[in-house]
Design a protein around this motif. Structure first.
Motif, mmCIF file in Angstrom:
data_model
loop_
_atom_site.group_PDB
_atom_site.id
_atom_site.type_symbol
_atom_site.label_atom_id
_atom_site.label_comp_id
_atom_site.label_asym_id
_atom_site.label_seq_id
_atom_site.Cartn_x
_atom_site.Cartn_y
_atom_site.Cartn_z
ATOM 1 N N ALA A 1 25.558 -20.578 20.929
ATOM 2 C CA ALA A 1 25.753 -19.239 21.482
ATOM 3 C C ALA A 1 27.057 -18.607 21.017
ATOM 4 O O ALA A 1 27.195 -17.382 21.069
ATOM 5 N N ASP A 2 27.986 -19.402 20.543
ATOM 6 C CA ASP A 2 29.237 -18.848 20.051
ATOM 7 C C ASP A 2 29.020 -17.942 18.842
ATOM 8 O O ASP A 2 29.879 -17.129 18.517
ATOM 9 N N TYR A 3 27.849 -18.013 18.213
ATOM 10 C CA TYR A 3 27.509 -17.113 17.110
ATOM 11 C C TYR A 3 26.889 -15.810 17.617
ATOM 12 O O TYR A 3 26.476 -14.973 16.810
ATOM 13 N N SER A 4 26.797 -15.659 18.925
ATOM 14 C CA SER A 4 26.252 -14.445 19.519
ATOM 15 C C SER A 4 27.204 -13.924 20.598
ATOM 16 O O SER A 4 26.957 -14.063 21.794
ATOM 17 N N PRO A 5 28.306 -13.294 20.185
ATOM 18 C CA PRO A 5 29.297 -12.830 21.158
ATOM 19 C C PRO A 5 28.744 -11.821 22.160
ATOM 20 O O PRO A 5 29.179 -11.805 23.315
ATOM 21 N N LEU B 1 27.059 -13.862 24.879
ATOM 22 C CA LEU B 1 28.059 -14.500 25.745
ATOM 23 C C LEU B 1 28.709 -13.490 26.679
ATOM 24 O O LEU B 1 28.920 -13.779 27.859
ATOM 25 N N ALA B 2 29.012 -12.311 26.170
ATOM 26 C CA ALA B 2 29.613 -11.276 27.017
ATOM 27 C C ALA B 2 28.670 -10.919 28.161
ATOM 28 O O ALA B 2 29.109 -10.722 29.296
ATOM 29 N N ARG B 3 27.380 -10.872 27.882
ATOM 30 C CA ARG B 3 26.387 -10.525 28.908
ATOM 31 C C ARG B 3 26.312 -11.593 29.997
ATOM 32 O O ARG B 3 26.438 -11.297 31.172
ATOM 33 N N VAL B 4 26.097 -12.849 29.618
ATOM 34 C CA VAL B 4 25.892 -13.891 30.639
ATOM 35 C C VAL B 4 27.184 -14.288 31.337
ATOM 36 O O VAL B 4 27.142 -14.841 32.432
ATOM 37 N N ARG B 5 28.321 -13.986 30.721
ATOM 38 C CA ARG B 5 29.605 -14.311 31.347
ATOM 39 C C ARG B 5 30.191 -13.160 32.152
ATOM 40 O O ARG B 5 31.185 -13.343 32.855
ATOM 41 N N TYR C 1 24.754 -13.956 36.537
ATOM 42 C CA TYR C 1 24.603 -15.307 35.998
ATOM 43 C C TYR C 1 25.843 -16.131 36.305
ATOM 44 O O TYR C 1 26.947 -15.601 36.391
ATOM 45 N N LEU C 2 25.642 -17.403 36.430
ATOM 46 C CA LEU C 2 26.740 -18.367 36.416
ATOM 47 C C LEU C 2 26.590 -19.068 35.081
ATOM 48 O O LEU C 2 25.526 -19.627 34.780
ATOM 49 N N SER C 3 27.617 -19.000 34.238
ATOM 50 C CA SER C 3 27.473 -19.475 32.877
ATOM 51 C C SER C 3 28.676 -20.301 32.472
ATOM 52 O O SER C 3 29.812 -19.980 32.827
ATOM 53 N N LEU C 4 28.404 -21.368 31.725
ATOM 54 C CA LEU C 4 29.504 -22.196 31.239
ATOM 55 C C LEU C 4 29.145 -22.833 29.917
ATOM 56 O O LEU C 4 27.985 -23.019 29.577
ATOM 57 N N LEU D 1 25.160 -22.812 28.958
ATOM 58 C CA LEU D 1 24.208 -23.077 30.017
ATOM 59 C C LEU D 1 24.415 -22.019 31.088
ATOM 60 O O LEU D 1 25.507 -21.898 31.647
ATOM 61 N N SER D 2 23.380 -21.232 31.349
ATOM 62 C CA SER D 2 23.474 -20.137 32.313
ATOM 63 C C SER D 2 22.405 -20.282 33.373
ATOM 64 O O SER D 2 21.279 -20.699 33.076
ATOM 65 N N VAL D 3 22.760 -19.923 34.595
ATOM 66 C CA VAL D 3 21.820 -19.950 35.713
ATOM 67 C C VAL D 3 21.734 -18.547 36.284
ATOM 68 O O VAL D 3 22.753 -17.909 36.556
#
Length: 106
Positions: A73-77, A80-84, A90-93, A101-103
């Motif tokens: 996912a680090d190749y899709s900033p 990551l901005a969305r789920v974080r 979402y709870l994402s880590l 991993l996002s819930v």
């Protein structure tokens, strides 16, 4: 490869065929129609720039507690901005260095 089984065979052998749906092809096409009412688990492991668009297609069907596993996912900033985002629901880590991993919350 010789000697490898298709993923569907492994799913059937595990007794999960009634719970798992595998869609092959362009995700923006294959996920644009005929989705189940609720989705419990999504594995993203394809074209990284498409992760945000795929999430947008599936998001309304994700049940509370649904998990999204996004490889590299680090190749899709944008993903990551969305789920974080604290307001996205979402709870994402980061897990194992490059897997997000996002819930889905409530």
């Amino acid at each position: 490869m010789t000697g490898t089984k298709p993923l569907q065979v492994h799913v059937e052998e595990a007794g999960l065929a009634d719970l798992v749906e595998i869609r092959e092809g362009d995700a923006l096409t294959t996920l644009a129609a005929n989705l189940p009412e609720t989705i419990d688990l999504v594995l993203l492991d394809g074209a990284k720039p498409l992760y945000p668009d795929i999430l947008a297609l599936l998001e309304s069907r994700l049940r509370p507690g649904a998990m999204i596993v996004a490889d590299n996912a680090d190749y899709s900033p944008d993903y990551l901005a969305r789920v974080r985002s604290p307001t996205a629901g979402y709870l994402s880590l980061l897990f194992d260095g490059d897997v997000e991993l996002s819930v889905k919350l409530g």
